[in-house]
Design a protein around this motif. Structure first.
Motif, PDB file in Angstrom:
ATOM      1  N   UNK A 421       0.839  -1.203   0.000  1.00 37.94           N
ATOM      2  CA  UNK A 421       0.000   0.000   0.000  1.00 37.94           C
ATOM      3  C   UNK A 421       0.875   1.255   0.000  1.00 37.94           C
ATOM      4  N   UNK A 422       1.944   1.259   0.815  1.00 37.98           N
ATOM      5  CA  UNK A 422       2.825   2.420   0.863  1.00 37.98           C
ATOM      6  C   UNK A 422       3.493   2.680  -0.479  1.00 37.98           C
ATOM      7  N   UNK A 423       3.985   1.615  -1.128  1.00 38.97           N
ATOM      8  CA  UNK A 423       4.655   1.766  -2.425  1.00 38.97           C
ATOM      9  C   UNK A 423       3.681   2.217  -3.498  1.00 38.97           C
ATOM     10  N   UNK A 424       2.508   1.584  -3.555  1.00 41.62           N
ATOM     11  CA  UNK A 424       1.531   1.918  -4.590  1.00 41.62           C
ATOM     12  C   UNK A 424       1.032   3.360  -4.443  1.00 41.62           C
ATOM     13  N   UNK A 425       0.790   3.777  -3.206  1.00 41.22           N
ATOM     14  CA  UNK A 425       0.306   5.139  -2.966  1.00 41.22           C
ATOM     15  C   UNK A 425       1.367   6.169  -3.353  1.00 41.22           C
ATOM     16  N   UNK A 426       2.622   5.890  -2.987  1.00 43.46           N
ATOM     17  CA  UNK A 426       3.712   6.809  -3.334  1.00 43.46           C
ATOM     18  C   UNK A 426       3.857   6.948  -4.842  1.00 43.46           C
ATOM     19  N   UNK A 427       3.882   5.823  -5.551  1.00 47.10           N
ATOM     20  CA  UNK A 427       4.027   5.861  -7.008  1.00 47.10           C
ATOM     21  C   UNK A 427       2.856   6.586  -7.670  1.00 47.10           C
ATOM     22  N   UNK A 428       1.642   6.303  -7.206  1.00 46.79           N
ATOM     23  CA  UNK A 428       0.463   6.974  -7.763  1.00 46.79           C
ATOM     24  C   UNK A 428       0.565   8.482  -7.575  1.00 46.79           C
ATOM     25  N   UNK A 429       0.942   8.893  -6.362  1.00 43.28           N
ATOM     26  CA  UNK A 429       1.007  10.321  -6.043  1.00 43.28           C
ATOM     27  C   UNK A 429       2.093  11.025  -6.863  1.00 43.28           C
ATOM     28  N   UNK A 430       3.217  10.329  -7.052  1.00 39.69           N
ATOM     29  CA  UNK A 430       4.322  10.928  -7.801  1.00 39.69           C
ATOM     30  C   UNK A 430       4.022  10.969  -9.297  1.00 39.69           C
ATOM     31  N   UNK A 431       3.534   9.855  -9.845  1.00 38.67           N
ATOM     32  CA  UNK A 431       3.331   9.767 -11.288  1.00 38.67           C
ATOM     33  C   UNK A 431       2.190  10.644 -11.788  1.00 38.67           C
ATOM     34  N   UNK A 432       1.223  10.943 -10.921  1.00 38.07           N
ATOM     35  CA  UNK A 432       0.103  11.799 -11.319  1.00 38.07           C
ATOM     36  C   UNK A 432       0.369  13.275 -11.059  1.00 38.07           C
ATOM     37  N   UNK A 433       1.564  13.604 -10.534  1.00 38.02           N
ATOM     38  CA  UNK A 433       1.936  15.003 -10.315  1.00 38.02           C
ATOM     39  C   UNK A 433       1.361  15.635  -9.070  1.00 38.02           C
ATOM     40  N   UNK A 434       0.661  14.859  -8.251  1.00 39.69           N
ATOM     41  CA  UNK A 434       0.066  15.430  -7.045  1.00 39.69           C
ATOM     42  C   UNK A 434       1.119  15.864  -6.019  1.00 39.69           C
ATOM     43  N   UNK A 435       2.329  15.299  -6.110  1.00 34.43           N
ATOM     44  CA  UNK A 435       3.371  15.629  -5.142  1.00 34.43           C
ATOM     45  C   UNK A 435       3.853  17.070  -5.280  1.00 34.43           C
ATOM     46  N   UNK A 436       3.541  17.725  -6.379  1.00 33.53           N
ATOM     47  CA  UNK A 436       3.929  19.126  -6.547  1.00 33.53           C
ATOM     48  C   UNK A 436       3.177  20.021  -5.572  1.00 33.53           C
ATOM     49  N   UNK A 437       1.983  19.622  -5.185  1.00 36.83           N
ATOM     50  CA  UNK A 437       1.192  20.402  -4.233  1.00 36.83           C
ATOM     51  C   UNK A 437       1.269  19.841  -2.814  1.00 36.83           C
TER      52      UNK A 437
END
Length: 473
Positions: A421-437
């Motif tokens: 869950x931790x890996x999948x959530x991190x990758x999803x957040x990074x790849x969709x650009x949400x980590x910029x906010x």
């Protein structure tokens, strides 16, 4: 090109190569135990120095400096709050870690849970640690380009060769002793540079504080960040620290429990001594040279315009030393995962000899170095890859290792679910650009912890009691 800087750099490189060659002798590094854990022989001062130099590498001297330069004095110190808090907590963890006396964190996972948890943990550790090794190459390339006519790309390649050499030769012994020397050198250089830059060029701490306030008067005390965003930068460092395999390996490499405890205390004190001047220098740089590339905030102060030639040379050589030894540490810890957690699993029925493990470790170091060098070209800055790597490790490994050490009701299904869950959530957040906010750690870490607790409680009746006692494993 500053000749003084070049001479200081050459002197440093000679010392590092000689130390690596000394500990690379068969007498010093005879088997896999010597290569990975220095034969469990490190005294407290060397242990504290290697922990400090390993954790505070280009992520601090470049990535952390970038952050303080960009957002200001208070955010700069808050960014490093996870480092300082983590070192204090590591003192308390030191004795618990040595109960398992393992080579790697995934070994703890198998003893506490099962082999499947070990393999999944190994893959995720490599996924994060290759990234951390990669940005050491970038950071070292910056420094080489400042000292010599070489460009950053060539500097990164040459630095990769040096970093790989130190890890390949003497293993943990070589890395630990070069770490110790590097930590002493960079702390000295940072504080002397702070005297010249903050005390002379800026005019003192009061003028530094006023200058920082002027820079942030339109963006607020957090430099335009919200409190939640600030947490998103501070937490990844803390969760990496609490689960960092490098720290656990070094504690297990100590001569005794007493040396491990004392070394952890030295580490905590050293962290404060190291990150404080980094923040002060980065903010001073924002005042004195507001148009430079943020990654160069501290390194650019080596210029004769700000510091005497010898001090500037020591600052650059010390920073390079810190980065080189950190890179060597991460190559070495990745090789231990490959040797003991992957190859070791494949050879369960026919275990490798100590001599074979030594050669497996050296081949793995080379392979990881090549992969890291390729990866480094895909991230725009040290800070960007730093946040990704810290988060990936912190949300997947740290909750599970802390549960393994302190929570008896944690189960293998809970551990596996938390990591995935931790890996999948991190990758999803990074790849969709949400980590910029919003940095992905603020979403992925709670998700991983909730998964760990929920699934463990639902499956606790299936837990094998034998795994609760490391002495029975």
């Amino acid at each position: 090109m500053n000749i003084t800087h070049v001479l200081v750099l050459i002197s440093y490189l000679v010392v590092m190569v000689l130390v690596g060659a000394w500990f690379g002798r068969s007498k010093e590094t005879a088997d896999g135990e010597d290569f990975v854990l220095a034969g469990r022989s490190l005294p407290a001062p060397v242990l504290g120095g290697t922990m400090l130099a390993t954790f505070v590498g280009s992520g601090s001297i470049i990535g952390g400096a970038n952050f303080a330069y960009t957002y200001g004095l208070l955010p700069g110190f808050l960014f490093f709050s996870g480092t300082v808090l983590g070192t204090v907590l590591m003192v308390g963890l030191s004795r618990h870690v040595r109960v398992f006396a393992t080579h790697t964190v995934p070994e703890v996972f198998e003893r506490r849970f099962n082999p499947t948890v070990r393999v999944i943990g190994t893959v995720l550790i490599l996924f994060a640690f290759v990234g951390i090794a990669a940005y050491q190459f970038t950071g070292a390339g910056y420094i080489v380009s400042l000292i010599t006519p070489l460009d950053e790309g060539t500097g990164s390649f040459l630095s990769m060769l040096l970093i790989t050499f130190l890890a390949l030769t003497g293993g943990m012994k070589s890395v630990a002793w070069t770490d110790f020397l590097s930590a002493l050198g960079i702390v000295f250089a940072l504080w002397v540079a702070t005297f010249f830059v903050v005390g002379v060029d800026v005019g003192g701490l009061a003028d530094l504080s006023q200058g920082s306030a002027r820079l942030s008067e339109h963006s607020g005390v957090l430099g335009g960040l919200t409190a939640v965003q600030m947490l998103g930068f501070a937490i990844p460092i803390l969760v990496l620290m609490l689960g960092d395999q490098n720290m656990y390996q070094r504690l297990n490499a100590a001569k005794s429990d007493g040396h491990a405890f004392a070394g952890a205390i030295i580490f905590a004190v050293g962290a404060v001594l190291m990150v404080t001047p980094v923040v002060l220098l980065a903010v001073a740089s924002a005042i004195l040279q507001p148009e430079i590339e943020a990654d160069m905030a501290v390194l650019s102060l080596s210029s004769a315009e700000f510091t005497p030639g010898v001090i500037g040379g020591l600052l650059l050589a010390g920073a390079l030393a810190l980065i080189v030894t950190t890179g060597s540490s991460y190559l070495l810890t990745c090789s231990s995962n490959i040797t003991y957690d992957l190859i070791g699993q494949l050879r369960r029925k026919n275990p490798a000899t100590d001599g074979q493990n030594l050669w497996y470790g050296r081949v793995a170091v080379f392979g990881v170095a090549v992969l890291a060098y390729v990866l480094v070209n895909f991230f725009p800055s040290v800070l960007a890859i730093q946040m990704y790597a810290y988060t990936m490790y912190g949300v997947t490994i740290t909750p599970v290792i802390l549960a393994a050490l302190f929570w008896k009701r944690a189960t293998a299904p809970g551990a596996i679910t938390a990591m995935l869950v931790g890996a999948a959530t991190t990758l999803f957040w990074e790849l969709t650009g949400r980590s910029e906010d919003l940095n992905s750690v603020l979403v992925a870490l709670p998700a991983a912890v909730i998964a760990l607790v929920t699934v463990s409680l639902l499956t606790s009746h299936r837990d094998d009691e034998e795994h609760l006692d490391p002495a029975k494993a």
